[in-house]
Motif scaffolding. Structure first.
Motif, PDB file in Angstrom:
ATOM      1  N   UNK A  78       0.849  -1.177   0.000  1.00  0.00           N
ATOM      2  CA  UNK A  78       0.000   0.000   0.000  1.00  0.00           C
ATOM      3  C   UNK A  78       0.898   1.244   0.000  1.00  0.00           C
ATOM      4  N   UNK A  79       0.545   2.217  -0.815  1.00  0.00           N
ATOM      5  CA  UNK A  79       1.300   3.471  -0.892  1.00  0.00           C
ATOM      6  C   UNK A  79       1.068   4.308   0.360  1.00  0.00           C
ATOM      7  N   UNK A  80       2.114   5.028   0.829  1.00  0.00           N
ATOM      8  CA  UNK A  80       1.923   5.890   2.004  1.00  0.00           C
ATOM      9  C   UNK A  80       0.938   7.019   1.711  1.00  0.00           C
ATOM     10  N   UNK A  81       0.205   7.403   2.740  1.00  0.00           N
ATOM     11  CA  UNK A  81      -0.767   8.493   2.625  1.00  0.00           C
ATOM     12  C   UNK A  81      -0.049   9.829   2.425  1.00  0.00           C
ATOM     13  N   UNK A  85       7.164  16.870  -3.061  1.00  0.00           N
ATOM     14  CA  UNK A  85       6.096  17.059  -4.044  1.00  0.00           C
ATOM     15  C   UNK A  85       6.025  15.885  -5.011  1.00  0.00           C
ATOM     16  N   UNK A  86       7.180  15.443  -5.469  1.00  0.00           N
ATOM     17  CA  UNK A  86       7.238  14.329  -6.409  1.00  0.00           C
ATOM     18  C   UNK A  86       6.622  13.067  -5.799  1.00  0.00           C
ATOM     19  N   UNK A  87       6.722  12.941  -4.478  1.00  0.00           N
ATOM     20  CA  UNK A  87       6.169  11.778  -3.779  1.00  0.00           C
ATOM     21  C   UNK A  87       4.698  11.973  -3.398  1.00  0.00           C
ATOM     22  N   UNK A  88       4.103  13.107  -3.836  1.00  0.00           N
ATOM     23  CA  UNK A  88       2.674  13.314  -3.641  1.00  0.00           C
ATOM     24  C   UNK A  88       2.267  14.108  -2.419  1.00  0.00           C
ATOM     25  N   UNK A  89       3.229  14.689  -1.706  1.00  0.00           N
ATOM     26  CA  UNK A  89       2.921  15.469  -0.516  1.00  0.00           C
ATOM     27  C   UNK A  89       2.671  16.934  -0.872  1.00  0.00           C
ATOM     28  N   UNK A  90       1.995  17.650   0.021  1.00  0.00           N
ATOM     29  CA  UNK A  90       1.782  19.096  -0.118  1.00  0.00           C
ATOM     30  C   UNK A  90       2.851  19.799   0.712  1.00  0.00           C
ATOM     31  N   UNK A  91       3.511  20.812   0.124  1.00  0.00           N
ATOM     32  CA  UNK A  91       4.624  21.484   0.807  1.00  0.00           C
ATOM     33  C   UNK A  91       4.348  22.976   0.953  1.00  0.00           C
ATOM     34  N   UNK A  92       4.535  23.474   2.187  1.00  0.00           N
ATOM     35  CA  UNK A  92       4.454  24.904   2.473  1.00  0.00           C
ATOM     36  C   UNK A  92       5.767  25.291   3.137  1.00  0.00           C
ATOM     37  N   UNK A  93       6.342  26.399   2.682  1.00  0.00           N
ATOM     38  CA  UNK A  93       7.614  26.870   3.213  1.00  0.00           C
ATOM     39  C   UNK A  93       7.448  28.235   3.862  1.00  0.00           C
ATOM     40  N   UNK A  94       7.885  28.362   5.112  1.00  0.00           N
ATOM     41  CA  UNK A  94       7.923  29.646   5.820  1.00  0.00           C
ATOM     42  C   UNK A  94       9.387  30.051   5.889  1.00  0.00           C
ATOM     43  N   UNK A  95       9.697  31.236   5.367  1.00  0.00           N
ATOM     44  CA  UNK A  95      11.097  31.626   5.262  1.00  0.00           C
ATOM     45  C   UNK A  95      11.329  33.060   5.721  1.00  0.00           C
ATOM     46  N   UNK A  96      12.579  33.380   6.034  1.00  0.00           N
ATOM     47  CA  UNK A  96      12.963  34.754   6.345  1.00  0.00           C
ATOM     48  C   UNK A  96      12.702  35.631   5.131  1.00  0.00           C
ATOM     49  N   UNK A  97      12.533  36.903   5.350  1.00  0.00           N
ATOM     50  CA  UNK A  97      12.120  37.790   4.265  1.00  0.00           C
ATOM     51  C   UNK A  97      12.799  39.133   4.379  1.00  0.00           C
ATOM     52  N   UNK A  98      13.239  39.656   3.235  1.00  0.00           N
ATOM     53  CA  UNK A  98      13.768  41.014   3.176  1.00  0.00           C
ATOM     54  C   UNK A  98      13.176  41.679   1.949  1.00  0.00           C
ATOM     55  N   UNK A  99      12.417  42.738   2.130  1.00  0.00           N
ATOM     56  CA  UNK A  99      11.819  43.410   0.986  1.00  0.00           C
ATOM     57  C   UNK A  99      10.673  44.306   1.398  1.00  0.00           C
ATOM     58  N   UNK A 100       9.948  44.821   0.407  1.00  0.00           N
ATOM     59  CA  UNK A 100       8.895  45.794   0.655  1.00  0.00           C
ATOM     60  C   UNK A 100       7.495  45.199   0.764  1.00  0.00           C
ATOM     61  N   UNK A 101       7.274  44.003   0.215  1.00  0.00           N
ATOM     62  CA  UNK A 101       5.927  43.430   0.218  1.00  0.00           C
ATOM     63  C   UNK A 101       5.921  42.102   0.950  1.00  0.00           C
ATOM     64  N   UNK A 102       4.750  41.647   1.289  1.00  0.00           N
ATOM     65  CA  UNK A 102       4.581  40.367   1.982  1.00  0.00           C
ATOM     66  C   UNK A 102       3.626  39.480   1.204  1.00  0.00           C
ATOM     67  N   UNK A 103       3.934  39.213  -0.043  1.00  0.00           N
ATOM     68  CA  UNK A 103       3.074  38.389  -0.875  1.00  0.00           C
ATOM     69  C   UNK A 103       3.408  36.914  -0.693  1.00  0.00           C
ATOM     70  N   UNK A 137       5.044  24.093  -7.428  1.00  0.00           N
ATOM     71  CA  UNK A 137       3.927  23.733  -6.556  1.00  0.00           C
ATOM     72  C   UNK A 137       4.241  24.000  -5.088  1.00  0.00           C
ATOM     73  N   UNK A 138       5.371  24.654  -4.801  1.00  0.00           N
ATOM     74  CA  UNK A 138       5.755  24.951  -3.420  1.00  0.00           C
ATOM     75  C   UNK A 138       5.171  26.308  -3.046  1.00  0.00           C
ATOM     76  N   UNK A 139       4.357  26.343  -1.992  1.00  0.00           N
ATOM     77  CA  UNK A 139       3.802  27.601  -1.501  1.00  0.00           C
ATOM     78  C   UNK A 139       4.810  28.185  -0.524  1.00  0.00           C
TER      79      UNK A 139
END
Length: 66
Positions: free
Chosen positions: A1-4, A34-52, A58-60
């Motif tokens: 059985x494939x992993x969930x 992602x290639x293995x079918x998982x959903x990925x969200x990345x929270x990272x340090x930020x330097x700039x004028x906007x927060x988009x 497919x990486x958020x």
């Protein structure tokens, strides 16, 4: 059985446009999850004028102001 499929969150101070080994490791790890079918969200340090929310493939990516 494939992993969930999982929802995976990655937190890293470094990500593009910063270049280096940590950035590359985070990016290619996320791509492999992602290639293995998982959903990925990345929270990272930020330097700039906007927060988009950015989509790299497919990486958020949530930039976070210091």
């Amino acid at each position: 059985m494939a992993p969930k499929p999982r929802k995976i969150g990655i937190v890293s101070e470094y990500f593009y446009p910063h270049l280096g080994g940590i950035t590359e490791h985070v990016y290619y790890s996320a791509k492999e999850f992602l290639k293995r079918g998982h959903e990925v969200v990345l929270l990272t340090g930020y330097e700039g004028d906007t927060m988009d929310v950015e989509i790299r493939g497919d990486i958020v990516v949530y930039p976070h102001a210091h």
